[in-house]
Write an enzyme that holds these catalytic residues in place. Structure first.
Site, PDB file in Angstrom:
ATOM      1  N   ASP A   1      57.507 148.079  43.108  1.00  0.00           N
ATOM      2  CA  ASP A   1      58.848 147.939  43.668  1.00  0.00           C
ATOM      3  C   ASP A   1      59.778 148.834  42.827  1.00  0.00           C
ATOM      4  OD1 ASP A   1      60.966 147.287  45.246  1.00  0.00           O
ATOM      5  OD2 ASP A   1      60.657 145.136  45.172  1.00  0.00           O
TER       6      ASP A   1
HETATM    7  C1  BGC Z   1      63.229 146.145  47.323  1.00  0.00           C
HETATM    8  C2  BGC Z   1      62.108 146.606  48.211  1.00  0.00           C
HETATM    9  C3  BGC Z   1      62.485 147.884  48.882  1.00  0.00           C
HETATM   10  C4  BGC Z   1      62.748 148.911  47.807  1.00  0.00           C
HETATM   11  C5  BGC Z   1      63.044 150.295  48.332  1.00  0.00           C
HETATM   12  C6  BGC Z   1      63.659 147.246  46.376  1.00  0.00           C
HETATM   13  O1  BGC Z   1      64.808 146.911  45.688  1.00  0.00           O
HETATM   14  O2  BGC Z   1      62.844 144.994  46.617  1.00  0.00           O
HETATM   15  O3  BGC Z   1      61.772 145.612  49.136  1.00  0.00           O
HETATM   16  O4  BGC Z   1      61.477 148.295  49.758  1.00  0.00           O
HETATM   17  O5  BGC Z   1      63.850 148.468  47.033  1.00  0.00           O
HETATM   18  O6  BGC Z   1      64.277 150.383  48.900  1.00  0.00           O
END
Ligand code: BGC
Length: 788
Positions: free
Chosen positions: A315
Site C-alpha cells: 500500500d
Molecule cells: C489506499 C489504497 C489505494 C492507494 C493508492 C492508499 O492510501 O489505502 O487503497 O489503492 O492509496 O491510491
C-alpha cells in the site's frame, strides 16, 4: 481426425526447437546490448491464466536480458501526482523522469487520460534499454467517469450480475482512457461503522464479501486480460485492514487465528481462486506484525498454499511505514523485511530502489526472491498485452466515445436504483403518485450534485451527478408543484468548488440557521416532504473515521422543525456508512437508504419514489441503535451468557438494545413476502455429503417485486466456537403479485467447513441449524446432523 504418433512427436520437436532458437536469439541480443527486446507476441489466452508454460518462457526470456537495476526497477511504482492518496514524497518529478528513462520504474499510478499515459509510456519505450512497458494503475473503485454507487451501496443490491456489469463498465472506461490496472475490489470485511472506509467494501459478512469480490474481479478482468476493454484487478488490503481498533483508520488490529482464517481471509482466497491479477497488502499490523512485512500471510499462505501467481503491491508507503510502526530499524531494514515477506512492488516508499541492490550484495535478500517478484510483474504485463503493444490502451477515439456514454449512464441508473434499501414505509407512504399535487424537496443534500458521486470518484466530474431535485422534477407530472429549499448547509467549504477535497478535513455548519424558516414554509404547504440528509461525500472514505455516526451539524434540528408542520416526511438518506437512525426512525414514517449512488443518483431515487422500480436492496451491514454498539455484526458468538431476563449479569447493555436497529440482510419492498414450508432433503449426511433445503416464498402483496432469499446456518458445537448464524447462500427472485416459488439451496462440505482447532478447513460432525428468510433475523428453521 486422429493425429498419427509420428506427427505428434514431430510437432513437439519443432515446437521446442522454436523455443530454443528464440531464447538463444534473446540471449545474443542481450549480449549485444541491443536496446530492443526480442519478445514473442502474446498469443496466450487468459483462461490458462498464470500456469501457462509459454507465458513463463516469454517471461524468462525477458528476465534473462535484465540487469539488476532494471529488475529492481520493475518492482518500483511511482505516483504521477503529488499526494493523491498518501503523504507526498520529497522526490521531484525530474528525479522520476530520469528513473523512467533508465527503465527503473515498473508502474505508475495516478496518471490518467490517453495523452498523459501515452506520453509517459513513450519516455520508457524511447529511452530505456529494454523498453519494458509500464503498467498504469488508478483507484477505479466505483466507476471511472460514469460513477456507480459506492461499493457498500452497490453491495446492497445483492445482485452479482449487475455488480459484475458495473465493474465491467468501469474497466471499459478506464481501458479506453489508457489505464490497465485498478486498485479494486476492496474485500476487507468491516464491522465498524466508525471506519470511514466501510463505504469502499462489501460490509460485515465474509460470504457476501467473497461473492461480490469475485463478481467485481470478473467484471474488471473479463475472461481475458489481453482484451482491450478489461483491466487487471487488485484484491485489497491483505489483510485485516477492516478490523482497525475502534474503527480508527490505519489502526492496529488485534485478532486471533479463528477470526483471521474464518472471517477475514476467505474473500481473499476466493479472489485468488478467481484469478485476480494482483493483491495489495495493508497498512495495519496484526498482533504486532505489519501486513506488509508478514511472511506467513504473503509468502507462505498466498503465494504458497493458495498458489497465487500474480504480484503483490504494497500500500502507499507501507514499506517505509514499517519503520514508523517500530518494526524496522530504518528504511533499508524495511525493504529487507518487505521483500523477504513477499511484497513484490513498492508503491511510493522508494525503499526498494534505494536499498535492494545493497541488500542483495549483503546477502540479506536473494536474487531468487528478486527474480520471482520481477517475473510476477512481467507475467501480468504480458497478459495485458503490453509487450505486444505498449500503447494498446491508448486510443483517443475510444476515449472520446466509450467514456461517459449514454449507454454507460443507463447502466449506472439501473445499478443505482437496485442499490436502494427501503428501511421504513409506514402506511405505505411510498411510492408516491406522479400526479401528486405538491411535494417539498428539502435538505442540504436535496439539490447537491456533488455528494452523490461519493469519495472514490476517480474522474467523476465535480457537480456532475443528477440531484434528487432534478430526478423528482423529471418524474412528476406537469401539474405537480415541486418546492425546493435547502434549509441548511451541511458543511462550510474548506476548498474552492471543484478543488481536490481528498485530503482536506470537513467543517460542519453548526450555527447558520437562516434558511430553516423557508424550508418550514415549503413543508407547510405541501402534501409530502422528501428530506435529503445524511453525509457529505467526504465524510466517509480513507482517513475519514468518526466517533459519531449521527447526523452532523443542524440536520436533526431541521428535521424537527419540519416535523412540527408536516409529519409526512420521507427521509432520503445519502451516506457512506451505517448511521445512527434512532431519532429519524422515531420521527418519520419512511426512510429510504440511498447511499452515494453516483452519476445518476437523482433519477434512480425518483425511479423508486414514484414506483417505476420496486426497491429490492438489503443491508450489507448492520445499522445500530447508537454508536456505542459498534462494532456490531449479526454473526457474533453466543457467549456463555447470551440472555437472562431476570438478572443483569448477562451479555447486554443497560442503556441500549444489543441487536441492530436495522439488521444485516434487511430491506423492505412495496410488496410483502411470506416464507413457508421449509424442508430438508435429509436429516443426516456424512461429512463429505450434501443435502438440499428448500422453502416456499410467496408474494403476498399487490405488486410484483424481487426478494433476496437468504440462507443462514449455525454449527452448534465446534472445536472453535461458531457464530450464532452465518450467511451461506442467497438468491434474488422476482415474484408477481400472488405468485409463489420454491427456492432451493444445496448445502455441502464447502459450506459446512471452517478453519478448525486443527488449523485445517474441515467439516466437524454434529448438529446444524438452518434458517431461510428475508434478513439475518429469519425465523423459519430446520436442522440436520453431520456424521463421521
Ligand atoms: C489506499 C489504497 C489505494 C492507494 C493508492 C492508499 O492510501 O489505502 O487503497 O489503492 O492509496 O491510491
Amino acid at each position: 481426425m486422429r493425429l498419427s504418433p509420428s506427427f505428434f512427436y514431430k510437432f513437439i520437436i519443432i515446437f521446442f526447437i522454436g523455443i530454443i532458437v528464440i531464447l538463444g536469439a534473446n540471449k545474443l541480443k542481450a549480449q549485444d546490448n541491443v536496446a530492443q527486446t526480442q519478445i514473442q507476441p502474446n498469443t496466450s489466452n487468459n483462461s490458462s491464466h498464470f500456469n501457462n508454460n509459454l507465458l513463463n518462457q516469454k517471461v524468462d526470456s525477458v528476465l534473462a536480458l535484465m540487469r539488476i537495476n532494471e529488475k529492481i526497477g520493475q518492482l518500483v511504482q511511482y505516483s504521477g501526482k503529488w499526494n493523491m492518496t498518501g503523504p507526498s514524497s520529497s522526490n521531484s518529478d525530474q528525479y522520476k523522469l530520469e528513473k523512467l528513462k533508465k527503465g527503473e520504474v515498473g508502474s505508475m499510478l495516478n496518471i490518467t487520460s490517453v495523452t498523459s499515459i501515452r506520453e509517459t509510456q513513450r519516455i520508457v519505450i524511447e529511452h530505456s534499454r529494454l523498453k519494458i512497458p509500464l503498467i498504469f494503475a488508478y483507484d477505479v473503485i466505483h466507476g471511472y467517469k460514469t460513477i456507480f454507487p459506492i461499493p457498500l451501496g452497490e453491495s446492497a443490491s445483492w445482485d452479482l450480475k449487475i455488480i459484475e456489469q458495473s465493474a465491467a463498465i468501469a474497466a471499459k472506461e478506464s481501458a479506453a482512457s489508457g489505464l490497465n490496472w485498478t486498485f479494486a475490489p476492496m474485500i476487507d470485511v468491516s464491522r465498524d461503522a466508525r471506519w470511514g472506509r466501510v463505504m469502499e467494501g462489501v460490509g460485515e459478512d465474509t460470504f457476501l464479501n467473497s461473492e461480490i469480490g469475485v463478481a467485481r474481479i470478473k467484471g474488471f478482468q473479463g475472461n481475458n486480460l489481453s482484451d482491450n476493454s478489461t483491466i487487471a484487478a487488485c484484491a485489497k488490503h491483505f489483510a485485516g485492514y477492516g478490523f482497525g481498533e475502534a474503527g480508527r483508520d490505519y489502526n492496529t488490529v488485534n485478532i486471533g487465528e479463528n477470526e483471521l482464517h474464518n472471517v477475514i481471509l476467505p474473500p481473499f482466497k476466493a479472489a485468488a481462486n478467481a484469478g485476480v491479477a494482483t493483491f495489495m497488502n495493508a497498512f495495519n499490523d496484526i498482533d504486532g506484525i505489519p501486513a506488509t512485512g508478514d511472511k506467513v500471510l504473503q509468502r507462505d499462505l498466498l503465494k504458497g498454499e493458495w498458489n497465487f501467481n500474480g504480484f503483490i503491491v504494497s500500500d502507499w508507503g507501507s514499506i517505509a511505514e514499517m519503520e514508523v510502526h517500530g518494526y524496522a530499524k530504518d528504511e533499508k531494514h524495511a525493504a529487507e523485511i518487505a521483500l523477504n515477506a513477499g511484497s513484490d512492488m513498492d508503491m511510493q516508499s522508494f525503499a526498494y530502489e534505494t536499498y535492494l541492490e545493497i541488500l542483495l550484495n549483503e546477502k540479506k535478500v536473494s536474487i531468487a526472491q528478486i527474480d520471482d517478484a520481477v517475473k510476477r510483474v512481467l507475467r501480468i504485463k504480458f497478459e495485458l498485452g503490453l509487450f505486444d503493444d505498449p500503447y494498446k490502451y491508448c486510443n483517443e477515439e475510444r476515449e472520446r466515445t466509450e467514456v461517459y456514454s449514454e449507454e454507460n449512464l443507463a447502466i449506472a441508473r439501473d445499478v443505482a436504483k437496485k442499490s436502494i434499501v427501503l428501511l421504513k414505509n409506514e402506511n405505505k407512504i411510498l411510492p408516491l403518485s406522479k400526479s401528486i399535487g405538491s411535494i417539498a424537496v428539502i435538505g442540504p443534500l436535496a439539490d447537491d450534485k456533488n455528494s452523490p458521486l461519493g469519495n472514490w470518484r476517480a474522474k467523476g466530474e465535480y457537480n456532475s451527478a443528477v440531484s434528487l431535485l432534478e430526478g423528482v422534477k423529471a418524474s412528476v407530472e406537469k401539474n405537480t408543484k415541486v418546492y425546493y429549499e435547502k434549509g441548511i448547509d451541511l458543511t462550510i467549504p474548506t476548498v474552492k468548488p471543484g478543488e481536490n477535497q481528498f485530503s482536506q478535513p470537513l467543517k460542519f455548519n453548526t450555527t447558520d440557521r437562516s434558511d430553516i424558516k423557508k424550508a418550514v414554509e415549503a413543508a407547510k404547504k405541501t402534501e409530502v416532504v422528501l428530506l435529503a440528509i445524511g453525509e457529505d461525500a467526504y465524510q466517509s472514505g480513507e482517513g475519514r473515521s468518526q466517533t459519531d455516526i449521527g447526523f452532523k451539524g443542524l440536520q436533526i434540528e431541521l428535521l424537527e422543525a419540519i416535523k412540527a408542520v408536516n409529519p409526512n416526511i420521507v427521509i432520503v438518506l445519502m451516506n457512506g456508512r451505517p448511521m445512527d437512525l434512532s431519532r429519524p426512525t422515531e420521527m418519520v414514517p419512511s426512510i429510504l437508504e440511498c447511499w452515494h449512488l453516483g452519476s445518476q443518483s437523482g433519477y434512480a431515487i425518483a425511479d423508486v419514489i414514484f414506483g417505476d422500480y420496486n426497491p429490492s436492496g438489503k443491508l450489507p451491514v448492520s445499522f445500530p441503535h447508537n454508536v456505542g454498539q459498534e462494532p456490531l455484526y449479526y454473526n457474533q458468538k453466543n457467549t456463555g451468557r447470551p440472555y437472562n431476563a431476570r438478572s443483569v449479569t448477562f451479555s447486554a447493555y443497560r442503556d441500549s438494545p444489543k441487536t441492530a436497529l436495522y439488521p444485516f440482510g434487511f430491506g423492505l419492498s412495496y410488496t410483502t413476502f411470506k416464507y413457508s414450508d421449509i424442508t430438508s432433503s435429509q436429516t443426516k449426511i456424512k461429512v463429505n455429503g450434501n443435502l438440499t433445503v428448500s422453502v416456499k416464498v410467496t408474494n403476498t402483496g399487490d405488486c410484483a417485486g424481487e426478494e433476496v432469499v437468504q440462507l443462514y446456518i449455525r454449527d452448534l458445537v465446534g472445536s472453535l466456537i461458531r457464530p450464532v448464524r452465518e450467511l451461506k447462500g442467497f438468491q434474488k427472485v422476482m415474484l408477481k403479485a400472488g405468485e409463489s416459488k420454491n427456492v432451493m439451496f444445496t448445502i455441502d462440505s464447502e459450506i459446512l467447513q471452517f478453519y478448525t482447532a486443527n488449523k485445517k478447513w474441515e467439516v466437524e460432525p454434529g448438529k446444524f441449524n438452518v434458517w431461510i428468510g428475508g434478513s439475518s433475523e429469519a425465523e423459519l428453521k430446520t436442522s440436520f446432523n453431520v456424521e463421521e
